[in-house]
Design a protein around this motif. Sequence first.
Motif, mmCIF file in Angstrom:
data_model
loop_
_atom_site.group_PDB
_atom_site.id
_atom_site.type_symbol
_atom_site.label_atom_id
_atom_site.label_comp_id
_atom_site.label_asym_id
_atom_site.label_seq_id
_atom_site.Cartn_x
_atom_site.Cartn_y
_atom_site.Cartn_z
ATOM 1 N N GLY A 1 -2.736 -1.589 -8.200
ATOM 2 C CA GLY A 1 -2.532 -0.158 -8.358
ATOM 3 C C GLY A 1 -3.550 0.646 -7.575
ATOM 4 N N PRO A 2 -3.612 1.934 -7.807
ATOM 5 C CA PRO A 2 -4.538 2.797 -7.079
ATOM 6 C C PRO A 2 -5.996 2.372 -7.207
ATOM 7 N N ALA A 3 -6.360 1.737 -8.319
ATOM 8 C CA ALA A 3 -7.751 1.321 -8.529
ATOM 9 C C ALA A 3 -8.006 -0.108 -8.079
ATOM 10 N N GLY A 4 -7.004 -0.768 -7.482
ATOM 11 C CA GLY A 4 -7.174 -2.142 -7.031
ATOM 12 C C GLY A 4 -6.307 -3.106 -7.811
ATOM 13 N N ASP B 1 0.825 -1.208 0.000
ATOM 14 C CA ASP B 1 0.000 0.000 0.000
ATOM 15 C C ASP B 1 0.860 1.259 0.000
ATOM 16 N N ASP B 2 1.956 1.211 0.732
ATOM 17 C CA ASP B 2 2.882 2.341 0.762
ATOM 18 C C ASP B 2 3.439 2.613 -0.630
ATOM 19 N N ALA C 1 1.013 6.530 -7.003
ATOM 20 C CA ALA C 1 -0.183 7.263 -7.420
ATOM 21 C C ALA C 1 0.103 8.754 -7.546
ATOM 22 N N GLY C 2 1.123 9.206 -6.838
ATOM 23 C CA GLY C 2 1.515 10.609 -6.928
ATOM 24 C C GLY C 2 2.496 10.891 -8.038
ATOM 25 N N ALA D 1 -1.464 0.382 -16.206
ATOM 26 C CA ALA D 1 -1.892 1.753 -15.955
ATOM 27 C C ALA D 1 -0.898 2.458 -15.035
ATOM 28 N N PRO D 2 -0.854 3.787 -15.064
ATOM 29 C CA PRO D 2 0.043 4.524 -14.170
ATOM 30 C C PRO D 2 -0.192 4.128 -12.710
ATOM 31 N N GLY D 3 0.892 3.855 -12.010
ATOM 32 C CA GLY D 3 0.801 3.499 -10.601
ATOM 33 C C GLY D 3 0.613 2.025 -10.328
ATOM 34 N N GLU D 4 0.340 1.220 -11.366
ATOM 35 C CA GLU D 4 0.174 -0.220 -11.150
ATOM 36 C C GLU D 4 1.535 -0.899 -11.034
ATOM 37 N N LEU D 5 1.615 -1.843 -10.109
ATOM 38 C CA LEU D 5 2.834 -2.600 -9.852
ATOM 39 C C LEU D 5 2.583 -4.077 -10.109
#
Length: 330
Positions: A182-185, A13-14, A20-21, A209-213
Amino acid sequence: MKTFTYHRAVTLDDAVGRAAGGARYYAGGTNLLDLMKTGVENPDSLVDVGSLDLDSLHATESGGLHIGSGLSNSAVANDPLVRTSYPMLSQAILSGATTQIRNMATVGGNLMQRTRCPYFMDPELSVCNKRDPGSGCGAAKGVHREHAIFGAAPGRHTCIAVHPSDMAVALAALDAVVHVTGPAGSRSIPINDFFALPADQPQRDTTVAPGELITAVELPPSTFGERGWYLKVRDRHSYAFALVSVAAGLDIVDGVIRSAAVALGGVAAKPWRVPAAEAQLVGAAPGPEAFAAAARTAVAGAEPLSQNAFKVTLAHNSVIRALTRAAARA
């Protein structure tokens, strides 16, 4: 290199919250750091995910394999489960880069490495649609011996770079699924939908997507454990991308091919899976005639340019050779 901030993530989550930023993920750094040093990539912030619990490799309840995204390429290639049940994956990984890089590079990073060519790698060259969309493709009218023969935008060649991952070609043949958070799950992406062809967005390499790992790669049970092979054809034996590669798998029962997988590397911006060639093999007796027919189908529709037309013949012959080696393994 541009100055950037660095954060070592302590939880998933961290990490996702930081990304996400606008931060970029960092693990082994074998591709990202190279691009940052030359100024091709200029992130403001990096999130180190190397300490997260993403290094598990184990059999799944369905009989497949779970591969954590944080595992090194070497760890995956040398794992007994991989070597016995998914030999083409082990062979593919061991054919890539060098031992030192494989020890650093992670599964997730391998999949997220940039599709690239010399025109992309040199910021002094102003013409590159991948770095600067709309500027043109320097390789299309320049040096393109190692470039794509499939999947470029018809008539425009917005980008003809090829994806360099050997591991990804084997994963394509094995019907891998990539798990991302990611930010959307969380979601799961079939490997064939994971990589993006250039089309109108040559700057995009994947559908992540941006922020997805990437958290893991999952393999279904394989019928190619006894008869799988990865063939890589390159200019030199070590530390060279494939001119053409082939991941081939065969399931042979009572002298007849029951199922087959054929995926090519070094020929497109993504691993190039060839369902028509696979379907042609099913029901046939393994041998030169069937393999040659499948090879002809595999290269049908190729659109080479003046300097890389040899890749069509090379791919044809490589498919035959890989299928022949796969059939002879057991």
